[in-house]
Design a protein around this motif. Structure first.
Motif, PDB file in Angstrom:
ATOM      1  N   PRO A  12       0.836  -1.204   0.000  1.00 37.42           N
ATOM      2  CA  PRO A  12       0.000   0.000   0.000  1.00 37.42           C
ATOM      3  C   PRO A  12       0.870   1.253   0.000  1.00 37.42           C
ATOM      4  O   PRO A  12       1.848   1.346   0.749  1.00 37.42           O
ATOM      5  N   VAL A  13       0.497   2.231  -0.832  1.00 40.36           N
ATOM      6  CA  VAL A  13       1.355   3.402  -1.025  1.00 40.36           C
ATOM      7  C   VAL A  13       0.723   4.697  -0.522  1.00 40.36           C
ATOM      8  O   VAL A  13       1.325   5.761  -0.634  1.00 40.36           O
ATOM      9  N   GLY A  14      -0.468   4.633   0.047  1.00 42.35           N
ATOM     10  CA  GLY A  14      -1.133   5.863   0.469  1.00 42.35           C
ATOM     11  C   GLY A  14      -0.321   6.668   1.457  1.00 42.35           C
ATOM     12  O   GLY A  14      -0.110   7.879   1.273  1.00 42.35           O
ATOM     13  N   ASP A  15       0.175   6.024   2.509  1.00 45.30           N
ATOM     14  CA  ASP A  15       0.954   6.743   3.518  1.00 45.30           C
ATOM     15  C   ASP A  15       2.255   7.281   2.925  1.00 45.30           C
ATOM     16  O   ASP A  15       2.696   8.381   3.275  1.00 45.30           O
ATOM     17  N   LEU A  16       2.863   6.501   2.028  1.00 48.14           N
ATOM     18  CA  LEU A  16       4.105   6.941   1.384  1.00 48.14           C
ATOM     19  C   LEU A  16       3.868   8.201   0.558  1.00 48.14           C
ATOM     20  O   LEU A  16       4.674   9.149   0.596  1.00 48.14           O
ATOM     21  N   LEU A  17       2.770   8.237  -0.193  1.00 47.75           N
ATOM     22  CA  LEU A  17       2.473   9.402  -1.020  1.00 47.75           C
ATOM     23  C   LEU A  17       2.177  10.625  -0.156  1.00 47.75           C
ATOM     24  O   LEU A  17       2.618  11.738  -0.469  1.00 47.75           O
ATOM     25  N   ILE A  18       1.440  10.445   0.933  1.00 47.56           N
ATOM     26  CA  ILE A  18       1.152  11.568   1.821  1.00 47.56           C
ATOM     27  C   ILE A  18       2.435  12.081   2.463  1.00 47.56           C
ATOM     28  O   ILE A  18       2.644  13.303   2.575  1.00 47.56           O
ATOM     29  N   ALA A  19       3.328  11.180   2.876  1.00 47.16           N
ATOM     30  CA  ALA A  19       4.611  11.608   3.442  1.00 47.16           C
ATOM     31  C   ALA A  19       5.407  12.393   2.415  1.00 47.16           C
ATOM     32  O   ALA A  19       6.067  13.383   2.743  1.00 47.16           O
ATOM     33  N   GLN A  48      -9.216  21.594  -0.511  1.00 52.11           N
ATOM     34  CA  GLN A  48      -8.504  22.867  -0.364  1.00 52.11           C
ATOM     35  C   GLN A  48      -7.896  22.919   1.024  1.00 52.11           C
ATOM     36  O   GLN A  48      -8.512  22.521   2.005  1.00 52.11           O
ATOM     37  N   GLY A  49      -6.666  23.416   1.101  1.00 53.01           N
ATOM     38  CA  GLY A  49      -6.002  23.511   2.390  1.00 53.01           C
ATOM     39  C   GLY A  49      -4.713  22.720   2.411  1.00 53.01           C
ATOM     40  O   GLY A  49      -4.153  22.370   1.375  1.00 53.01           O
ATOM     41  N   LYS A  50      -4.246  22.421   3.612  1.00 51.67           N
ATOM     42  CA  LYS A  50      -2.950  21.797   3.807  1.00 51.67           C
ATOM     43  C   LYS A  50      -3.023  20.274   3.707  1.00 51.67           C
ATOM     44  O   LYS A  50      -4.103  19.676   3.724  1.00 51.67           O
ATOM     45  N   VAL A  51      -1.843  19.648   3.648  1.00 48.31           N
ATOM     46  CA  VAL A  51      -1.769  18.194   3.613  1.00 48.31           C
ATOM     47  C   VAL A  51      -2.444  17.609   4.855  1.00 48.31           C
ATOM     48  O   VAL A  51      -3.067  16.543   4.790  1.00 48.31           O
ATOM     49  N   LYS A  52      -2.338  18.309   5.981  1.00 42.24           N
ATOM     50  CA  LYS A  52      -2.998  17.826   7.208  1.00 42.24           C
ATOM     51  C   LYS A  52      -4.496  17.703   6.993  1.00 42.24           C
ATOM     52  O   LYS A  52      -5.140  16.760   7.497  1.00 42.24           O
ATOM     53  N   ALA A  53      -5.109  18.632   6.265  1.00 41.73           N
ATOM     54  CA  ALA A  53      -6.550  18.532   5.970  1.00 41.73           C
ATOM     55  C   ALA A  53      -6.843  17.299   5.130  1.00 41.73           C
ATOM     56  O   ALA A  53      -7.873  16.630   5.322  1.00 41.73           O
ATOM     57  N   LEU A  54      -5.949  16.987   4.193  1.00 42.67           N
ATOM     58  CA  LEU A  54      -6.125  15.775   3.392  1.00 42.67           C
ATOM     59  C   LEU A  54      -5.986  14.534   4.264  1.00 42.67           C
ATOM     60  O   LEU A  54      -6.753  13.572   4.118  1.00 42.67           O
ATOM     61  N   GLU A  55      -5.022  14.532   5.178  1.00 42.83           N
ATOM     62  CA  GLU A  55      -4.866  13.398   6.092  1.00 42.83           C
ATOM     63  C   GLU A  55      -6.120  13.202   6.934  1.00 42.83           C
ATOM     64  O   GLU A  55      -6.571  12.065   7.145  1.00 42.83           O
ATOM     65  N   ASP A  56      -6.670  14.294   7.433  1.00 46.81           N
ATOM     66  CA  ASP A  56      -7.895  14.189   8.240  1.00 46.81           C
ATOM     67  C   ASP A  56      -9.045  13.633   7.403  1.00 46.81           C
ATOM     68  O   ASP A  56      -9.850  12.829   7.889  1.00 46.81           O
ATOM     69  N   LEU A  57      -9.136  14.068   6.155  1.00 47.54           N
ATOM     70  CA  LEU A  57     -10.182  13.567   5.265  1.00 47.54           C
ATOM     71  C   LEU A  57     -10.022  12.072   5.025  1.00 47.54           C
ATOM     72  O   LEU A  57     -10.991  11.306   5.043  1.00 47.54           O
ATOM     73  N   LEU A  58      -8.770  11.631   4.822  1.00 50.14           N
ATOM     74  CA  LEU A  58      -8.515  10.205   4.596  1.00 50.14           C
ATOM     75  C   LEU A  58      -8.779   9.385   5.853  1.00 50.14           C
ATOM     76  O   LEU A  58      -9.131   8.200   5.763  1.00 50.14           O
ATOM     77  N   ALA A  59      -8.615   9.985   7.016  1.00 50.63           N
ATOM     78  CA  ALA A  59      -8.936   9.273   8.252  1.00 50.63           C
ATOM     79  C   ALA A  59     -10.433   8.992   8.336  1.00 50.63           C
ATOM     80  O   ALA A  59     -10.857   7.943   8.847  1.00 50.63           O
ATOM     81  N   ARG A  60     -11.254   9.907   7.817  1.00 51.35           N
ATOM     82  CA  ARG A  60     -12.702   9.729   7.825  1.00 51.35           C
ATOM     83  C   ARG A  60     -13.174   8.853   6.664  1.00 51.35           C
ATOM     84  O   ARG A  60     -14.159   8.119   6.790  1.00 51.35           O
TER      85      ARG A  60
END
Length: 508
Positions: A12-19, A48-60
């Motif tokens: 799985p590459v999702g975490d790698l791409l986010i990093a 829209q917004g920071k990578v942290k916002a994308l991480e939060d979205l992926l958590a949901r």
């Protein structure tokens, strides 16, 4: 200042791409997104917004896949918004999730793009007439629809991208995935950099090496017009003429730790404190006790420099200011006429090149599009030779110039240049000294100037010791909304650079 990371792997590459996206945050951006090839097809999240916002979205709304693409965007066409964020897809989307984030499944193509497509209006009209529905204001979206159209005509993803890029006018680096070809990522570049990372049972694409350093030290640098197909086991590259090619394997000599902030609160402060070491490394092996060492600009450079009667420097931004400083020094210390020009304007005129003129181009990245275009224009314009002063060994400008002097500043992550600027000034000073020596500069003054370069790293450390005093002085100006930088002679371009820095980091 957009950023791309892509992977085709056995894991799985999702975490790698986010990093990887977090590593690219220094570029500045207004939205982030990711598309993965999952068991149910392509799935995407963007916001829209920071990578942290994308991480939060992926958590949901988690998605998981062993290949995919990710992107940070800085708006050029279309305002910052969810619908203008990358990845772009070839079909209309339904909204899902909070904050207007969207998810897709089963759509044909997803694409991320750095650069600008100049003929996007023409392509948009053509594709709209063919039935494609556009959902964003971006120039990038035309590419994903064009690739999808070509796939609908019977081409696989690689050939569709290869044919699509031949129709694009502008600058781009792209990474593309298709639900029809799980495990495959296709990339292409023209005017924007892209590197290929080689792992064990996996391959990667990215805007530069930094986001890939945690997973590989082995890279290929794509050249202008290259199109590449990667999967977990193999890669294939064709050039602008559709000929299969192999690009040299390069082993990165930097660690992932080099692009971390460490004890510093932000990258710019870290790089301010790295200046003494960067300057010392730029000088290392290039000056002896009393003179600049021979041929530091390349084999045969000394013989060429003896013929130089004029210098023409072309660069952008901070590098342009470094060139302006060098102009004063070249004319004063070396007695050599010098002109300095902004690269974005140079190629829009027909320069008259006096005999024995040296063309000098300066770039931190070696991929600045206007500077690279100027270098190519210069190579066909009758200059004596071309010299690149650059910080990235495998960059396009370095590969295409006749002579090269590397600045050895190391990775510069902060958007506002610091150590790249000071090392460029040092590299230019070496050129000034050599031209001065060859044009009859007083030997005593020459030796004294070389001696001053030996002391420069220590002087920079002494300046950094004043940090607390500078912080106290800054309190006197913190509420000011206007500033005027003044300088005369060689300090005039330094004033210009100071003004640029204040605007870049404070927005006043």
């Amino acid at each position: 200042m957009c950023g791309i990371v892509a992977a085709a792997s056995h894991r799985p590459v999702g975490d790698l791409l986010i990093a990887g996206l977090r590593t690219l945050e220094y570029r500045g951006y207004d939205s982030a997104g990711i598309a993965l090839q999952t068991e149910s097809g392509l799935e995407r999240q963007r916001i829209q917004g920071k990578v942290k916002a994308l991480e939060d979205l992926l958590a949901r709304h988690p998605i998981e896949g062993v290949s995919g693409i990710a992107h940070t965007r800085w708006a050029t066409h279309g305002v910052p918004s969810d619908r203008n964020a990358h990845p772009m897809t070839s079909d209309a989307l339904g909204l899902n999730g909070s904050n207007g984030a969207s998810t897709l499944a089963g759509h044909q193509v997803a694409l991320v793009h750095n650069g600008i497509i100049e003929n996007h209006d023409e392509l948009r009209d053509e594709l709209s007439a063919a039935g494609h529905m556009f959902t964003s204001e971006t120039d990038s979206e035309v590419m994903v629809h064009l690739v999808a159209q070509l796939m609908s005509e019977g081409n696989d993803l690689f050939d569709a991208v290869r044919l699509a890029v031949k129709r694009l006018h502008g600058a781009f680096a792209i990474a593309v995935v298709s639900a029809a070809e799980p495990g495959v990522v296709v990339g292409a570049r023209l005017g924007s950099p892209m590197v290929v990372g080689l792992g064990e049972g996996e391959h990667f694409l990215a805007s530069d090496v930094y986001p890939l350093l945690p997973v590989t030290k082995r890279f290929h640098y794509l050249e202008e017009g290259d199109v590449i197909r990667i999967d977990r086991e193999s890669l294939r590259i064709v050039d602008a003429d559709d000929q299969k090619v192999e690009r040299p394997l390069k082993i990165a000599d930097m660690d992932a730790d080099l692009v971390q902030r460490g004890e510093y609160p932000h990258y710019m402060l870290k790089e301010i404190y790295e200046q003494p070491q960067a300057v010392a490394e730029t000088l290392e092996g290039r000056i002896g006790p009393h003179r600049v060492l021979p041929n530091i600009f390349g084999v045969g450079a000394d013989e060429m420099l003896q013929r130089v009667k004029q210098v023409h420097i072309v660069a952008c931004g901070t590098s342009f200011h470094a060139g302006l400083v060098a102009r004063y020094q070249l004319e004063w210390l070396a007695g050599v006429p010098c002109t300095v020009e902004v690269a974005s304007e140079y190629r829009y005129r027909s320069p008259v090149v006096p005999p024995d003129t040296l063309f000098v181009t300066i770039s931190q990245s070696g991929e600045t599009a206007d500077t690279l275009a100027a270098l190519r224009h210069a190579k066909a314009s009758g200059y004596l030779s071309t010299l690149a002063i650059c910080n990235v060994p495998e960059s396009s400008i370095v590969r295409e110039a006749d002579l090269v002097l590397m600045t050895r500043a190391g990775p510069e992550i902060g958007v506002a240049s610091t150590k790249a600027f000071t090392t460029q000034l040092v590299a230019l000073q070496l050129l000034v000294l050599e031209l001065g020596r060859l044009h009859g500069q007083d030997e005593g003054a020459y030796a004294e100037a070389v001696g001053q370069l030996h002391h420069l790293p220590d002087l920079l450390n002494q300046a950094l010791d004043l940090d607390e005093e500078f912080a106290e002085l800054a309190q006197l100006f913190v509420d000011k909304h206007h500033a005027l930088f003044l300088g005369r002679g060689s300090h005039f371009p330094i004033a210009m650079e100071g003004a640029l820095k204040l605007k870049e980091i404070s927005y006043i």
